[in-house]
Scaffold this motif. Structure first.
Motif, short mmCIF file in Angstrom:
data_model
loop_
_atom_site.label_atom_id
_atom_site.label_comp_id
_atom_site.label_asym_id
_atom_site.label_seq_id
_atom_site.Cartn_x
_atom_site.Cartn_y
_atom_site.Cartn_z
N GLY A 90 0.82 -1.21 0.00
CA GLY A 90 0.00 0.00 0.00
C GLY A 90 0.85 1.26 0.00
N VAL A 91 1.94 1.23 0.77
CA VAL A 91 2.80 2.43 0.84
C VAL A 91 3.38 2.75 -0.55
CG1 VAL A 91 5.03 3.27 1.72
CG2 VAL A 91 3.39 2.19 3.27
N SER A 92 3.77 1.70 -1.27
CA SER A 92 4.34 1.93 -2.61
C SER A 92 3.28 2.56 -3.53
CB SER A 92 4.81 0.60 -3.19
OG SER A 92 5.25 0.77 -4.52
N TYR A 93 2.05 2.06 -3.46
CA TYR A 93 0.96 2.62 -4.28
C TYR A 93 0.71 4.07 -3.88
CZ TYR A 93 -0.64 -1.69 -6.60
OH TYR A 93 -0.73 -2.80 -7.40
N ILE A 94 0.73 4.32 -2.55
CA ILE A 94 0.43 5.67 -2.04
C ILE A 94 1.51 6.65 -2.47
CG2 ILE A 94 0.46 6.99 0.12
CD1 ILE A 94 -1.16 4.58 1.33
N ALA A 95 2.78 6.20 -2.39
CA ALA A 95 3.88 7.08 -2.79
C ALA A 95 3.78 7.40 -4.28
CB ALA A 95 5.22 6.40 -2.49
N SER A 96 3.45 6.38 -5.08
CA SER A 96 3.39 6.57 -6.53
C SER A 96 2.21 7.46 -6.92
CB SER A 96 3.27 5.20 -7.21
OG SER A 96 3.23 5.36 -8.62
N ALA A 97 1.08 7.26 -6.24
CA ALA A 97 -0.11 8.07 -6.56
C ALA A 97 -0.04 9.43 -5.85
CB ALA A 97 -1.38 7.32 -6.14
N GLU A 98 1.01 9.64 -5.09
CA GLU A 98 1.27 10.92 -4.41
C GLU A 98 0.12 11.32 -3.48
OE1 GLU A 98 2.65 12.96 -8.35
OE2 GLU A 98 3.84 13.80 -6.71
N LEU A 99 -0.21 10.44 -2.56
CA LEU A 99 -1.32 10.69 -1.63
C LEU A 99 -0.76 11.05 -0.25
CD1 LEU A 99 -3.65 7.71 -2.60
CD2 LEU A 99 -3.57 10.02 -3.57
N PRO A 100 -1.22 12.18 0.31
CA PRO A 100 -0.74 12.61 1.63
C PRO A 100 -1.36 11.77 2.73
CG PRO A 100 -2.42 14.15 0.82
CD PRO A 100 -2.22 13.12 -0.26
N CYS A 101 -0.53 11.16 3.56
CA CYS A 101 -1.08 10.42 4.71
C CYS A 101 0.05 10.15 5.70
CB CYS A 101 -1.72 9.12 4.25
SG CYS A 101 -0.60 8.06 3.34
N LEU A 102 -0.34 9.71 6.90
CA LEU A 102 0.63 9.58 7.98
C LEU A 102 0.61 8.16 8.54
CD1 LEU A 102 2.67 11.09 9.68
CD2 LEU A 102 0.80 12.05 11.03
#
Lengths: 354, 74, 257
Positions: A90-102
């Motif tokens: 999920g982190v890889s997808y989030i980083a690639s889709a440039e989604l802000p989260c903590l």
């Protein structure tokens, strides 16, 4: 008037989330950080209407984060080492889709099911990327319950500013111990529709928004990578944070992050009492790593001792920064064992004095 | 029953020649042409003028190739 | 020249819904995905909810749905669509959220996410395309592949003893109290397409009313990977798949009965 409280690290993390106007928390129980979900379940919803949901797994939780972040919400999840491994896709997808989260990883002894005592052995997973592809998380390493609170607020700001996943790399001790904290005022929940790129429903937009990390053409995928790399260079330029104590007259430097650095600080004081001129450098942002300060001290001191609760991970980045200007030694305890200041000082003397 | 007359507009560049529409046309108005579109598919063409505008072709067509019209004749 | 008389604006009886973007779809000739995209967007247009609908398309042939559907969309990791949709719905309770998943995504890698979203009665609508094969990765066995069915990973036919039985996931999900509506439809005949569209409309209406998890399974074809023409593949659906995956409503909300 800011509140002053005696709080357990995990609960301070949860309280900070509520006060930072977090919209949603999706998590899963795992020792040593289940108190975060428990605290939020008690406190959050009736205070700010924040969504608190126990998912069926960390895999589901991180994808709920992806969906909610992609829909413009301020979101956070926490876990501990084995759970964090499940979140890496999920982190890889989030980083690639440039989604802000903590994220917060309350690191426990590993590898495998490991133990529930504290450890820092997830440094590589957080800083070098535990998921696939060239991506980075912005990584903050708290060494006190106060920093657990402060880094939630800072983390959300950095996440929004750079549209990136941010990781608070804590550990089981900081998560479980109680300390005095000063809590910031309650902040409003940010307006989701202000994020014009988010999937908030088309409303009067003629064409839909979409969130994706799929780019079938290689040139396009490379373009995305270049954009991410530029973001990371920007972070390295503008967002490095570290603490330095007594380094001006130092002959030697002790370094470490989080709990490791805190114990090393005590060893430094004991060393000073014995007449050794020792300074301390504590990286606070593990990425972006404080390379410059290590370059500077590297050419001035006789040696650096890196202390971690793992088998030697951040030491590699210290060596990369020092680049041979002076010897960089390592001392670590692992598996959940916490080193004592005495054994650190002993090791220091063994490496540099005897 | 007032007689109706239908007609269709075929977006020939979108058609993939899957032929699903041919079998569902009650008037056997459709058939595969022998010319190919930009993608290299043989596209659908009208083979007679008996279209009644029933829309079966448009409903079965996966790619929305058809636009259907119908008019009452009095 | 009588045609121009007929082809007039007010004689129009059928055209492409405005909620479909003007982009040729990449699906193989005759593939049911394109048809379901269209009827889904026809319903979204007719219900007037395009402005507040958010869709999730995970990995599979339909991962590119966001190129075609003019509603806010998120691409999800394989199997995680129901979790992503949960995240969206929980922070946008006023929006209409749907997922569009294949059989591998929903009933293999994403089984846990699907079952738990259903069990939470997550107020989302799942459009589930069951073509009994992995299309995008070109022809591997799916959890819904029929017994004895030949695929690239069951080259000698699916042996249920070693590869498991074809899974009726919709019936399994229907047992969960949080699930309000489950139906199984098909799109290989005009009458069936009309019925499938009605079911999708029903599901989205329950969604709008907040009646919990709704699921529309579409038994569909995969011409390329079954190595058949589109027409033959639809005959396969009719003669082989539908006898096992019977069409019809599996669960309808009690108040409506």
């Amino acid at each position: 008037m800011a509140d002053k409280k005696l709080m357990k690290g995990n609960e301070a993390l949860a309280e900070a989330m509520i006060r930072a106007g977090c919209d949603a928390y999706f998590g899963y129980p795992i020792t040593p950080q289940s108190e975060v979900l428990e605290y939020l379940a008690r406190e959050a919803t009736n205070r700010t209407g924040m969504v608190v949901l126990q998912a069926e797994s960390e895999v589901a939780a991180v994808n709920m984060i992806y969906g909610a972040a992609g829909a413009g919400a301020r979101v956070m999840t926490t876990s501990s080492s084995p759970g964090m491994s499940l979140m890496m896709e999920g982190v890889s997808y989030i980083a690639s889709a440039e989604l802000p989260c903590l994220f917060a990883n309350v690191n426990r002894g590993g590898p495998g099911l490991g133990t529930i005592q504290p450890s820092q052995a997830d440094y590589f997973q957080s800083v070098k990327g535990g998921g696939h592809g060239d991506y980075k998380m912005f990584v903050l390493a708290p060494s006190s319950v106060q920093e657990m609170v402060d880094f939630v607020k800072l983390g959300f700001d950095v996440a929004d500013k750079y549209r990136t996943p941010v990781m608070i790399l804590a550990d089981g001790a900081i998560g479980q111990m109680m300390e005095k904290v000063v809590l910031f005022e309650q902040m409003p929940r940010p307006d989701k529709n202000a994020k014009t790129w988010a999937t908030t429903g088309r409303a009067d937009r003629p064409v839909r928004n979409y969130i994706t990390s799929l780019h079938i053409q290689a040139e396009k995928m490379e373009e995305i990578n270049m954009r991410l790399q530029a973001k990371y260079r920007d972070m390295e330029e503008n967002e490095v944070r570290y603490q330095a104590i007594d380094i001006d007259d130092a002959d030697y430097i002790l370094t470490g992050f989080g709990l490791g650095a805190r114990i090393a600080m005590r060893a430094m004081e004991m060393g000073r009492e014995k007449g050794y001129k020792i300074g301390l450098i504590r990286p606070i942002t593990l990425f972006p790593f404080p390379t410059k300060i290590f370059e500077e001290v590297g050419s001035k001191v006789k040696g650096i001792l890196d202390v971690e609760m793992n088998c030697g991970q951040m030491v590699e980045d210290v060596r990369l920064s020092v680049e041979g200007r002076c010897p960089v030694k390592f001392y670590g305890r692992t598996g959940g064992v916490i080193p004592s200041p005495e054994e650190i000082l002993e090791k220091f003397e063994e490496y540099f004095i005897k | 029953m007032a007689k109706v007359k239908g007609d269709i507009v075929i977006d020939l560049e979108i058609c993939k020649g899957c032929e699903l529409c041919i079998s569902v046309c009650p008037e056997d108005t459709l058939g595969l042409g022998n010319k190919i579109n930009v993608k290299g598919y043989r596209y659908i063409a009208k083979v007679n003028d008996n279209c009644t505008g029933c829309s079966n072709c448009a409903i079965i067509c996966p790619d929305s190739v058809f636009t259907v019209y119908r008019m009452k004749l009095n | 020249m009588t045609e121009n008389l007929i082809i007039q604006e007010d004689n129009l009886v059928w055209n492409k819904p405005s909620t479909l973007l003007d982009v040729p779809m990449h699906y193989c000739p005759g593939c049911g995905h394109s048809t379901v995209h269209r009827i889904l967007m026809e319903v979204v247009e007719e219900l007037g909810i395009a402005d507040r609908t958010i869709g999730v398309a995970p990995v599979g042939c339909s991962v590119f749905a966001y190129h075609y559907l003019n509603v806010d969309m998120q691409q999800a990791a394989h199997g995680r669509a129901c979790a992503v949709a949960t995240g969206i719905k929980r922070v946008h309770p006023d929006k209409i959220v749907f997922t569009y998943q294949g059989d591998g995504d929903l009933a293999a890698i994403g089984t846990a996410e699907t079952i738990h979203a259903a069990n939470r009665g997550e107020n989302i609508t799942v459009i589930f395309i069951n073509n009994g094969i992995y299309g995008m990765t070109s022809g591997q066995m799916a959890p819904t592949s029929l017994a004895g069915m030949q695929t690239t990973t069951s080259p000698f036919g699916r042996d249920v003893q070693t590869m498991g039985y074809p899974m009726k996931i919709s019936e399994m999900l229907a047992m969960l109290p949080g699930v309000s509506f489950v139906t199984r439809q098909a799109v290989h005949k005009p009458a069936l397409v009309r019925k499938a569209k009605k079911s999708i409309r029903q599901a989205l209406e329950y969604n709008i009313k907040g009646m919990g998890f709704s699921l529309v399974e579409i038994v569909s074809n995969c011409p390329s990977n079954l190595k058949m023409t589109p027409i033959e593949s639809n005959i396969f659906v009719e003669n082989k798949m539908i006898p096992f995956y019977e069409l019809g409503d599996i669960k309808v909300p009690s108040e409506v009965l």
